[in-house]
Design a protein around this motif. Structure first.
Motif, mmCIF file in Angstrom:
data_model
loop_
_atom_site.group_PDB
_atom_site.id
_atom_site.type_symbol
_atom_site.label_atom_id
_atom_site.label_comp_id
_atom_site.label_asym_id
_atom_site.label_seq_id
_atom_site.Cartn_x
_atom_site.Cartn_y
_atom_site.Cartn_z
ATOM 1 N N PHE A 32 0.832 -1.207 0.000
ATOM 2 C CA PHE A 32 0.000 0.000 0.000
ATOM 3 C C PHE A 32 0.867 1.258 0.000
ATOM 4 C CE2 PHE A 32 -3.945 -2.094 2.138
ATOM 5 C CZ PHE A 32 -4.313 -2.610 0.913
ATOM 6 N N TYR A 36 1.128 4.173 -2.836
ATOM 7 C CA TYR A 36 0.974 5.608 -2.549
ATOM 8 C C TYR A 36 2.155 6.398 -3.096
ATOM 9 C CZ TYR A 36 1.749 9.821 0.212
ATOM 10 O OH TYR A 36 2.046 11.104 0.605
ATOM 11 N N TYR A 39 2.040 6.197 -7.225
ATOM 12 C CA TYR A 39 0.925 6.704 -8.018
ATOM 13 C C TYR A 39 0.132 7.841 -7.369
ATOM 14 C CZ TYR A 39 1.711 2.436 -10.722
ATOM 15 O OH TYR A 39 2.275 1.448 -11.477
ATOM 16 N N LEU A 40 0.188 7.998 -6.050
ATOM 17 C CA LEU A 40 -0.712 8.935 -5.380
ATOM 18 C C LEU A 40 -0.023 10.118 -4.723
ATOM 19 C CD1 LEU A 40 -3.068 6.338 -3.632
ATOM 20 C CD2 LEU A 40 -3.451 7.548 -5.783
ATOM 21 N N HIS A 43 -1.047 13.434 -6.121
ATOM 22 C CA HIS A 43 -2.478 13.668 -6.269
ATOM 23 C C HIS A 43 -2.996 14.567 -5.149
ATOM 24 C CE1 HIS A 43 -2.332 10.532 -9.287
ATOM 25 N NE2 HIS A 43 -3.614 10.721 -9.558
ATOM 26 N N ILE A 47 -7.865 12.518 -2.701
ATOM 27 C CA ILE A 47 -7.634 11.210 -3.313
ATOM 28 C C ILE A 47 -6.899 10.287 -2.334
ATOM 29 C CG2 ILE A 47 -6.494 9.983 -5.186
ATOM 30 C CD1 ILE A 47 -8.854 11.553 -6.157
ATOM 31 N N VAL A 48 -5.914 10.853 -1.641
ATOM 32 C CA VAL A 48 -5.145 10.071 -0.663
ATOM 33 C C VAL A 48 -6.046 9.653 0.500
ATOM 34 C CG1 VAL A 48 -3.111 10.038 0.830
ATOM 35 C CG2 VAL A 48 -3.059 11.321 -1.320
ATOM 36 N N PHE A 51 -8.097 6.744 -0.613
ATOM 37 C CA PHE A 51 -7.269 5.533 -0.665
ATOM 38 C C PHE A 51 -7.069 4.955 0.732
ATOM 39 C CE2 PHE A 51 -2.830 3.852 -0.439
ATOM 40 C CZ PHE A 51 -3.078 2.655 -1.103
ATOM 41 N N HIS A 52 -6.734 5.808 1.686
ATOM 42 C CA HIS A 52 -6.523 5.342 3.054
ATOM 43 C C HIS A 52 -7.812 4.800 3.664
ATOM 44 C CE1 HIS A 52 -2.775 8.124 3.516
ATOM 45 N NE2 HIS A 52 -2.520 7.024 2.846
ATOM 46 N N SER A 55 -8.695 1.344 1.828
ATOM 47 C CA SER A 55 -7.715 0.303 2.148
ATOM 48 C C SER A 55 -7.855 -0.118 3.607
ATOM 49 C CB SER A 55 -6.304 0.802 1.860
ATOM 50 O OG SER A 55 -5.997 1.962 2.617
ATOM 51 N N THR A 190 -0.553 13.741 3.776
ATOM 52 C CA THR A 190 -1.408 13.744 2.585
ATOM 53 C C THR A 190 -1.153 14.947 1.686
ATOM 54 O OG1 THR A 190 -3.200 14.847 3.829
ATOM 55 C CG2 THR A 190 -3.215 12.434 3.737
#
Length: 458
Positions: A32, A36, A39-40, A43, A47-48, A51-52, A55, A190
């Motif tokens: 994970f 991050y 790809y993240l 961003h 978005i982060v 994702f958090h 996940s 983030t």
């Protein structure tokens, strides 16, 4: 499909399925974190957060199924308390009471007489995180001069959004076993601020792999040693029949090996936090990057210190720091440091669970630490003892001190791990009375019941 696979894996490893799921969930944090970083990182924060959130929810579902709703309820209630009550003492007290009572009811309805990995395990971490959030939001309404340095680091100037609270709560690096961190630190993560290379992912792969490798070593020690030094052996007649010296050595080795269960999880989880950047702690005086912001263990100090206070200060660091900041230091109004210490330890005992073993463990910790501090003061006040501690004999003294240190670390750990009154009292009675004393005690009970007493052969 997943359930039979997990059953086969747990059978192959010889570990309970919930424990295997937990370890896998902690390890999944590394992919994970790499996702991050790759790809993240560039961003937008929302978005982060998403994702958090998802996940973390996935990990909760993998470990506890539909019981993940407990965490969701408490997070939403906490957000509403912040929004509706604002920066008030009422909001802080309401948050504290709701989160702790929810946790206590969870303990009450799910408690057994053994250690179980269930939804209350990550929930105790979450409860501190959410209560700390209410304190930090309250502190954000004060002048900086009214706050301590630690409070200034965590104080929130604005009310967080629901998405921010969700991402903060479900962040895969701290949701299951910790560590504790503030929402302010999480928001820096983030927004891409927690890096040694501004605008780029942090150069933290090597520091993260070092903690990961150390965590695997600790996990291997526990996996290999725990079958030989199990909790259940304390309750057998075989242990009771062993000579006193053997029982002393057993409890010492048992304590060391048993604690690696916690050490391994915390160190591996710390590596996840370092890898994604949350562990970044700026530069030291020499300009070297530090990655210890989420350190929950000082492993070298833990292994080498001959002092109880040294072990405590190296163990579960983030939780101890949270309790010091939000409980101990806020009890100044009591006007008595010892009263604040007792109240803090009782909070920790109840936070761990409702079993009597937790109360006894932390009560004994208070007594042991108090005695050690008195003894250290006595050594400093005595020229003879001071010279002896600096003499060539110190290595021998150190070995004796370490034996005593870990023996008395194991002694309060017995009720912590055995939980219930009947179990830990049996072990303590065995220590105090020995085999003959236990035999006489049983015979007296039988005599009171009017039963015939037959001599017990060895």
């Amino acid at each position: 499909m997943a359930a039979p696979l997990m059953e086969k894996l747990s059978d192959y490893l010889g570990s309970p399925e919930p424990a295997v799921r937990l370890i896998l969930s902690i390890l999944i944090g590394y992919p994970f974190a790499l996702l991050y970083r790759r790809y993240l990182f560039h961003h937008p924060p929302y978005i982060v957060h998403l994702f958090h959130t998802f996940s973390g929810l996935g990990l909760a579902a993998f470990n506890f199924g539909s019981q993940l709703y407990h965490s969701a309820v408490c997070i939403v209630v906490q957000f509403l308390l912040l929004r509706l009550m604002g920066r008030t003492v009422t909001a802080v007290l309401s948050s504290f009471l709701f989160q702790m009572m929810y946790l206590m009811f969870g303990y009450y309805y799910t408690a057994t007489d053994q250690y179980d990995i269930k939804w209350t395990m990550p929930h105790c971490v979450l409860a501190l995180k959410l209560v700390g959030l209410s304190f930090d939001f309250y502190d954000g309404g004060k002048e900086a001069s009214q706050l301590s340095a630690d409070q200034q680091k965590g104080a929130l100037s604005t009310v967080p959004s629901l998405l921010e609270v969700l991402g903060f709560s479900y962040f895969y690096g701290g949701f299951l076993v910790g560590p504790q961190f503030t929402l302010r630190s999480y928001l820096k993560l983030t927004s891409g601020e927690l890096t040694d290379c501004p605008g780029q992912p942090p150069n933290s792969v090597f520091p993260a792999m070092k903690r990961f490798s150390l965590g695997l070593v600790c996990l291997a020690i526990f996996t290999v040693g725990s079958p030989y030094y199990s909790d259940s052996y304390f309750l057998t007649d075989e242990y009771e029949a062993q000579p006193f010296w053997y029982r002393c050595v057993y409890i010492l080795l048992w304590a060391k090996i048993n604690l690696y269960k916690y050490v391994s999880c915390w160190v591996i989880a710390e590596g996840v936090c370092i890898l994604c950047g949350l562990g970044y702690n700026g530069k030291d005086a020499n300009g070297v990057d530090q990655w210890d912001a989420c350190a929950n263990m000082l492993v070298w100090q833990y292994e080498t210190t001959p002092l109880f206070t040294g072990t405590i200060s190296s163990f579960n660091i983030n939780t101890n720091a949270w309790v010091a900041r939000h409980v101990f230091k806020r009890l100044k109004f009591l006007g008595n440091k010892m009263a604040s210490q007792v109240a803090t330890l009782m909070f920790l005992a109840v936070w761990h669970g409702l079993h009597s073993g937790y109360i006894l463990c932390f009560s004994m910790e208070f007594i042991i630490v108090t005695v050690e501090r008195k003894a250290m003061a006595l050594v400093k006040d005595s020229p003879l003892l001071t010279r002896l501690s600096a003499s060539p004999l110190y290595p021998l003294i150190y070995c004796v001190q370490q034996f005593i240190h870990w023996l008395f670390m194991g002694y309060p750990l017995v009720p912590f791990c055995l939980f219930t009154y009947d179990k830990w009292l049996k072990v303590y009675s065995c220590w105090c009375l020995g085999k003959e004393g236990m035999r006489k005690k049983r015979n007296r009970k039988l005599g009171l019941l009017g039963w015939s007493i037959q001599p017990e052969s060895d």
